[in-house]
Design a protein around this motif. Sequence first.
Motif, short mmCIF file in Angstrom:
data_model
loop_
_atom_site.label_atom_id
_atom_site.label_comp_id
_atom_site.label_asym_id
_atom_site.label_seq_id
_atom_site.Cartn_x
_atom_site.Cartn_y
_atom_site.Cartn_z
N LEU A 58 3.77 60.86 -0.70
CA LEU A 58 3.91 61.15 -2.14
C LEU A 58 5.28 61.75 -2.40
CD1 LEU A 58 0.37 62.74 -2.67
CD2 LEU A 58 1.11 60.44 -3.31
N PRO A 59 6.36 60.98 -2.21
CA PRO A 59 7.70 61.54 -2.35
C PRO A 59 7.99 62.07 -3.76
CG PRO A 59 7.81 59.15 -2.19
CD PRO A 59 6.38 59.55 -1.92
N GLU A 60 7.30 61.54 -4.76
CA GLU A 60 7.50 62.00 -6.14
C GLU A 60 6.29 62.77 -6.66
OE1 GLU A 60 8.87 58.79 -8.64
OE2 GLU A 60 9.88 57.87 -6.93
N GLY A 61 5.41 63.20 -5.76
CA GLY A 61 4.20 63.90 -6.17
C GLY A 61 3.21 62.93 -6.79
N LEU A 62 2.32 63.44 -7.60
CA LEU A 62 1.34 62.59 -8.28
C LEU A 62 2.01 61.91 -9.47
CD1 LEU A 62 -1.83 64.85 -8.39
CD2 LEU A 62 -1.35 62.93 -6.87
N VAL A 63 2.09 60.61 -9.42
CA VAL A 63 2.71 59.84 -10.50
C VAL A 63 1.61 59.12 -11.27
CG1 VAL A 63 4.31 57.97 -11.06
CG2 VAL A 63 4.82 59.54 -9.17
N VAL B 76 -10.40 61.27 -10.64
CA VAL B 76 -9.03 61.06 -11.06
C VAL B 76 -8.33 60.42 -9.87
CG1 VAL B 76 -6.85 62.17 -11.72
CG2 VAL B 76 -9.01 63.01 -12.66
N MET B 77 -7.62 59.32 -10.13
CA MET B 77 -6.97 58.56 -9.07
C MET B 77 -5.47 58.52 -9.28
SD MET B 77 -9.64 55.40 -9.27
CE MET B 77 -9.71 55.48 -11.06
N ALA B 78 -4.76 58.45 -8.17
CA ALA B 78 -3.33 58.15 -8.19
C ALA B 78 -3.13 57.06 -7.14
CB ALA B 78 -2.51 59.39 -7.89
N TYR B 79 -1.92 56.54 -7.02
CA TYR B 79 -1.72 55.35 -6.22
C TYR B 79 -0.55 55.48 -5.26
CZ TYR B 79 -4.90 53.68 -9.71
OH TYR B 79 -6.00 53.56 -10.51
N VAL B 80 -0.67 54.79 -4.14
CA VAL B 80 0.39 54.70 -3.14
C VAL B 80 0.42 53.26 -2.62
CG1 VAL B 80 0.29 57.11 -2.38
CG2 VAL B 80 -1.12 55.42 -1.23
N PRO B 81 1.58 52.80 -2.13
CA PRO B 81 1.59 51.49 -1.47
C PRO B 81 0.65 51.51 -0.27
CG PRO B 81 3.83 52.36 -1.75
CD PRO B 81 2.88 53.45 -2.13
N LEU B 82 0.20 50.35 0.17
CA LEU B 82 -0.73 50.29 1.30
C LEU B 82 -0.21 51.04 2.52
CD1 LEU B 82 -2.03 46.60 1.18
CD2 LEU B 82 -3.13 48.67 0.29
N ASN B 83 1.09 50.96 2.77
CA ASN B 83 1.64 51.66 3.94
C ASN B 83 1.85 53.15 3.68
OD1 ASN B 83 3.91 51.66 2.34
ND2 ASN B 83 5.20 50.54 3.79
N GLY B 84 1.52 53.62 2.47
CA GLY B 84 1.65 55.04 2.13
C GLY B 84 0.38 55.84 2.34
N LEU B 85 -0.65 55.23 2.92
CA LEU B 85 -1.91 55.92 3.20
C LEU B 85 -2.30 55.63 4.64
CD1 LEU B 85 -5.05 56.13 1.01
CD2 LEU B 85 -5.27 55.40 3.38
N THR C 41 -1.79 45.47 -3.52
CA THR C 41 -0.73 46.00 -2.66
C THR C 41 -0.71 47.53 -2.68
OG1 THR C 41 0.96 45.97 -4.38
CG2 THR C 41 0.67 43.95 -3.08
N VAL C 42 -1.66 48.15 -3.39
CA VAL C 42 -1.70 49.62 -3.45
C VAL C 42 -3.11 50.11 -3.14
CG1 VAL C 42 0.17 49.77 -5.14
CG2 VAL C 42 -2.20 49.78 -5.93
N TYR C 43 -3.16 51.37 -2.70
CA TYR C 43 -4.41 52.10 -2.60
C TYR C 43 -4.46 53.10 -3.73
CZ TYR C 43 -5.57 50.72 2.22
OH TYR C 43 -5.92 50.02 3.35
N GLY C 44 -5.60 53.19 -4.38
CA GLY C 44 -5.88 54.31 -5.26
C GLY C 44 -6.55 55.36 -4.40
N PHE C 45 -6.26 56.61 -4.63
CA PHE C 45 -6.90 57.67 -3.86
C PHE C 45 -7.45 58.73 -4.79
CE2 PHE C 45 -2.47 58.86 -4.22
CZ PHE C 45 -2.53 60.21 -4.54
N ASN C 46 -8.47 59.41 -4.31
CA ASN C 46 -9.15 60.44 -5.09
C ASN C 46 -8.31 61.71 -5.06
OD1 ASN C 46 -10.88 62.35 -6.15
ND2 ASN C 46 -12.62 61.78 -4.87
N VAL C 47 -7.74 62.05 -6.20
CA VAL C 47 -6.90 63.24 -6.31
C VAL C 47 -7.68 64.50 -5.94
CG1 VAL C 47 -5.61 64.67 -7.97
CG2 VAL C 47 -5.36 62.17 -7.99
N GLY C 48 -8.99 64.50 -6.19
CA GLY C 48 -9.83 65.64 -5.83
C GLY C 48 -9.94 65.88 -4.34
N CYS C 49 -9.52 64.92 -3.53
CA CYS C 49 -9.54 65.08 -2.07
C CYS C 49 -8.27 65.74 -1.55
CB CYS C 49 -9.73 63.72 -1.38
SG CYS C 49 -11.37 63.02 -1.59
N LEU C 50 -7.29 65.96 -2.42
CA LEU C 50 -6.05 66.60 -1.98
C LEU C 50 -6.28 68.10 -1.86
CD1 LEU C 50 -3.44 64.77 -4.24
CD2 LEU C 50 -3.92 64.36 -1.82
N GLU C 51 -5.93 68.63 -0.73
CA GLU C 51 -6.05 70.07 -0.49
C GLU C 51 -5.21 70.83 -1.52
OE1 GLU C 51 -8.00 72.97 1.33
OE2 GLU C 51 -8.11 70.92 2.10
#
Length: 110
Positions: free
Chosen positions: A8-13, A29-38, A78-88
């Motif tokens: 997440l070089p730019e944080g939650l976008v 709540v979801m945010a996204y990263v490229p497949l190789n970013g997870l 080409t992206v993964y959505g991830f659960n923002v609530g799982c971020l520490e």
Amino acid sequence: MVELELDLPEGLVDPKRCNCSICRRKGAVMAYVPLNGLRILRGAEHLKLYQFNSGVAKHYFCSNCGIYTHHQTRSNPTVYGFNVGCLEGVNPCDLDGVSVSDGINHESDL
């Protein structure tokens, strides 16, 4: 326990919610990263896959606690959505201005 590592070089976008039948029920709540970013660091054996409707999107959840962790999207595989609530240390309830994507009227269904 499932542990993910995210780039997440730019944080939650542009975090968002979706109003499709599965997303509105889970309320994440979801945010996204490229497949190789997870990367899955721990607990891959606990992840279960759920696919609904078209079978294209891949939704992963922990088989121990039931929490949705991430998904590969149908509209942009080409992206993964991830659960923002799982971020520490992140409480998704504290995020302002979270938009809603129209998953009910998905462009692939029109």
